[in-house]
Design an enzyme around this catalytic site. Structure first.
Site, PDB file in Angstrom:
ATOM      1  N   THR A  25       0.821  -1.249   0.055  1.00 13.45           N
ATOM      2  CA  THR A  25       0.057  -0.018  -0.165  1.00 13.45           C
ATOM      3  C   THR A  25       0.864   1.340  -0.081  1.00 13.45           C
ATOM      4  OG1 THR A  25      -1.893  -1.013   1.093  1.00 13.45           O
ATOM      5  CG2 THR A  25      -1.653   1.364   1.329  1.00 13.45           C
ATOM      6  N   HIS A 180      -7.080 -11.047  -0.051  1.00 14.30           N
ATOM      7  CA  HIS A 180      -6.411 -10.564   1.034  1.00 14.30           C
ATOM      8  C   HIS A 180      -6.886 -11.357   2.239  1.00 14.30           C
ATOM      9  CE1 HIS A 180      -3.798  -8.386   3.786  1.00 14.30           C
ATOM     10  NE2 HIS A 180      -3.871  -7.490   3.473  1.00 14.30           N
ATOM     11  N   ASN A 183      -2.945 -10.495   7.779  1.00 15.87           N
ATOM     12  CA  ASN A 183      -2.970  -8.900   8.535  1.00 15.87           C
ATOM     13  C   ASN A 183      -4.166  -8.284   9.116  1.00 15.87           C
ATOM     14  OD1 ASN A 183      -0.483  -9.395   7.551  1.00 15.87           O
ATOM     15  ND2 ASN A 183      -0.521  -8.127   5.789  1.00 15.87           N
ATOM     16  N   TYR A 185      -7.041  -8.120   8.451  1.00 16.12           N
ATOM     17  CA  TYR A 185      -8.392  -7.399   7.585  1.00 16.12           C
ATOM     18  C   TYR A 185      -9.777  -8.551   7.620  1.00 16.12           C
ATOM     19  CZ  TYR A 185      -4.775  -3.822   6.694  1.00 16.12           C
ATOM     20  OH  TYR A 185      -3.922  -3.046   7.091  1.00 16.12           O
ATOM     21  N   ASN A 240      -2.553  -5.368  13.192  1.00 19.96           N
ATOM     22  CA  ASN A 240      -3.849  -4.919  13.247  1.00 19.96           C
ATOM     23  C   ASN A 240      -4.752  -5.826  14.462  1.00 19.96           C
ATOM     24  OD1 ASN A 240      -3.855  -2.874  11.376  1.00 19.96           O
ATOM     25  ND2 ASN A 240      -3.629  -4.441   9.810  1.00 19.96           N
TER      26      ASN A 240
HETATM   27  C1  LIG Z   1       4.565   0.319   3.183  1.00 25.06           C
HETATM   28  C2  LIG Z   1       3.903  -1.160   3.047  1.00 25.06           C
HETATM   29  C3  LIG Z   1       2.735  -1.529   2.740  1.00 25.06           C
HETATM   30  C4  LIG Z   1       2.041  -2.363   2.662  1.00 25.06           C
HETATM   31  N1  LIG Z   1       0.851  -3.001   2.249  1.00 25.06           N
HETATM   32  C5  LIG Z   1       0.600  -4.255   2.202  1.00 25.06           C
HETATM   33  C6  LIG Z   1      -0.916  -4.315   1.661  1.00 25.06           C
HETATM   34  O1  LIG Z   1      -1.561  -3.557   0.788  1.00 25.06           O
HETATM   35  N2  LIG Z   1      -1.230  -5.727   1.634  1.00 25.06           N
HETATM   36  C7  LIG Z   1      -0.507  -6.831   2.044  1.00 25.06           C
HETATM   37  O2  LIG Z   1      -1.090  -8.039   2.200  1.00 25.06           O
HETATM   38  N3  LIG Z   1       0.657  -6.537   2.814  1.00 25.06           N
HETATM   39  C8  LIG Z   1       1.376  -5.190   2.741  1.00 25.06           C
HETATM   40  N4  LIG Z   1       2.469  -4.919   3.467  1.00 25.06           N
HETATM   41  C9  LIG Z   1       2.943  -6.104   3.780  1.00 25.06           C
HETATM   42  C10 LIG Z   1       4.097  -6.736   2.872  1.00 25.06           C
HETATM   43  O3  LIG Z   1       3.352  -7.239   1.668  1.00 25.06           O
HETATM   44  C11 LIG Z   1       5.143  -7.641   3.388  1.00 25.06           C
HETATM   45  O4  LIG Z   1       4.562  -8.667   3.973  1.00 25.06           O
HETATM   46  C12 LIG Z   1       6.169  -6.870   4.436  1.00 25.06           C
HETATM   47  O5  LIG Z   1       6.437  -5.801   3.990  1.00 25.06           O
HETATM   48  C13 LIG Z   1       6.977  -8.153   4.913  1.00 25.06           C
HETATM   49  O6  LIG Z   1       7.973  -8.269   3.673  1.00 25.06           O
HETATM   50  P1  LIG Z   1       9.297  -7.860   3.478  1.00 25.06           P
HETATM   51  O7  LIG Z   1      10.072  -8.291   4.744  1.00 25.06           O
HETATM   52  O8  LIG Z   1       9.837  -8.705   2.336  1.00 25.06           O
HETATM   53  O9  LIG Z   1       9.414  -6.336   3.390  1.00 25.06           O
HETATM   54  C14 LIG Z   1       2.935  -3.672   3.170  1.00 25.06           C
HETATM   55  C15 LIG Z   1       4.070  -3.595   3.709  1.00 25.06           C
HETATM   56  C16 LIG Z   1       4.833  -1.969   3.734  1.00 25.06           C
HETATM   57  C17 LIG Z   1       6.086  -1.888   4.237  1.00 25.06           C
END
Ligand SMILES: Cc1cc2nc3c(=O)[nH]c(=O)nc-3n(C[C@H](O)[C@H](O)[C@H](O)COP(=O)(O)O)c2cc1C
Length: 372
Positions: A25, A180, A183, A185, A240
């Protein structure tokens, strides 16, 4: 033995490598309409085997944050079409993440200022993100106390997921969708005891708590085909304000049911989203989860996420633990992440101050690695 850089057929999705951009997001869609800047951002990252869009609201009721895009209006679908066209022109594949936030919302974002909806009328100790339309300033704000959905409304939610999936594929040009269900939701709220205290057929037993996620996934798979459908789960994340008293049997039951739907992939966030991969007070056996799915005949690709670096990702695919690895924050700051992984080049650091809202800065201006 497979490699992170081998191609893969995940259902109907033909992927050129196993590196996936996780849903992220970014709150850069004023009016919930995707725009040219977003098209540029996604196209920059098109060398991923698969891009998953940021969470995208299936209805206005599903909206929980300012400037999040939607899939329920003609202008939104046209906006997405320029994104998917740009990604396809750059040789990429993109699915959209279908999002209903449930109780993680604010009445100012809801139709007619109504309270958000949830399995039970319990507020989450968590924040949403609002933007002042007059000043353009973003701020985090407490969520609004939700109202409990009527049982009679729940088939409508499954219908809304299916309609958004049809819109995504038929009108917005996506290659598929991801539900989704992670997290904290709406779908995760129904799954877990910490948010679902219903005593009807949508709460209580494991089978009842899985019902909404399964009905929605079934409806989406029927609308666009299981081979273009994935689902995202996070068995133990505290994101959340969500928790479950006994997640292992809950998720094994869910995966055995999902196995019958012929999905393209199952996407699992291991540990605490964006935090530790292991949580001492929330142990979970992911190998057993995958076994439950495979033993029930599930053939979808197994996608993992959370805190993967190059070494972990290479090992996950080479060992057969996973078929696909999703990277979140590393893709924000490295549009050419696949090349950096392949050639073992250093990564740019991400700027978390620019994650949510704003313009091109911290979005489309991250540098590519020097031409070798
Ligand atoms: C800025 C940001 C926005 C995110 N938005 C979403 C989202 O829209 N949907 C979702 O399922 N996870 C979202 N996440 C979680 C990420 O998809 C991911 O699970 C999380 O960053 C861990 O992965 P990484 O260690 O590779 O960053 C978001 C994470 C970040 C940092």
């Amino acid at each position: 033995m497979s490699s992170l850089f081998d191609s893969l057929e995940a259902g109907q999705l033909a992927l050129s490598n196993r590196v996936v951009m996780a849903p992220l997001t970014r709150n850069r869609a004023p009016g919930a309409v995707p725009n040219a800047l977003m098209a540029e951002y996604y196209a920059q990252r098109a060398s991923a085997g698969l891009l998953i869009s940021e969470g995208t609201a299936i209805t206005q009721q599903g909206q929980g944050y300012a400037h999040v895009p939607g899939l329920y209006g003609e202008d939104q679908l046209q906006g997405w079409k320029q994104v998917t066209d740009a990604v396809h022109a750059a040789g990429g594949r993109i699915v959209t993440q279908l999002w209903h936030v449930g109780r993680i919302s604010h009445d100012s974002l809801q139709p007619d200022g109504q309270p958000p909806v949830a399995p039970s009328a319990m507020a989450a100790k968590s924040k949403t993100y609002l933007i002042d339309e007059a000043t353009g300033q973003g701020q985090f704000s407490a969520t609004t106390l939700p109202r409990a959905l009527d049982a009679a409304e729940l088939p409508g939610i499954a219908h809304d997921f299916a309609e958004a999936a049809r819109n995504a594929v038929d009108h917005a040009g996506f290659d598929g969708v991801e539900l989704h269900a992670a997290n904290g939701y709406l779908l995760d709220q129904f799954l877990k005891t910490g948010a679902n205290q219903r005593d009807d057929e949508w709460g209580g037993s494991i089978a009842n708590r899985c019902r909404l996620a399964l009905e929605c996934t079934r409806a989406v798979a029927k609308a666009i085909g299981g081979g273009r459908t994935g689902i995202r789960l996070s068995p133990v994340t505290p994101a959340n304000d969500i928790h479950d008293t006994d997640p292992q049997p809950l998720f094994e039951h869910l995966l055995r049911q999902l196995a019958t739907l012929d999905l393209a992939y199952v996407h699992v966030i291991e540990g605490s989203t964006g935090g530790p991969r292991e949580i001492a007070e929330r142990p979970f056996d992911y190998a057993a989860l995958k076994n439950a799915y495979r033993e029930a005949g599930g053939k979808g690709a197994w996608m993992v996420n959370n805190g993967y670096d190059r070494a972990l990702a290479l090992a996950a695919v080479e060992s057969g633990q996973a078929d696909l690895v999703a990277f979140g924050r590393a893709f924000i700051s490295n549009p050419d992440l696949v090349r950096r992984l392949r050639e073992d080049l250093p990564f740019n650091a991400w700027d978390s101050r620019r994650f949510y809202g704003g313009g091109a800065q911290g979005y489309t201006d991250y540098a590519l690695a020097d031409a070798g």
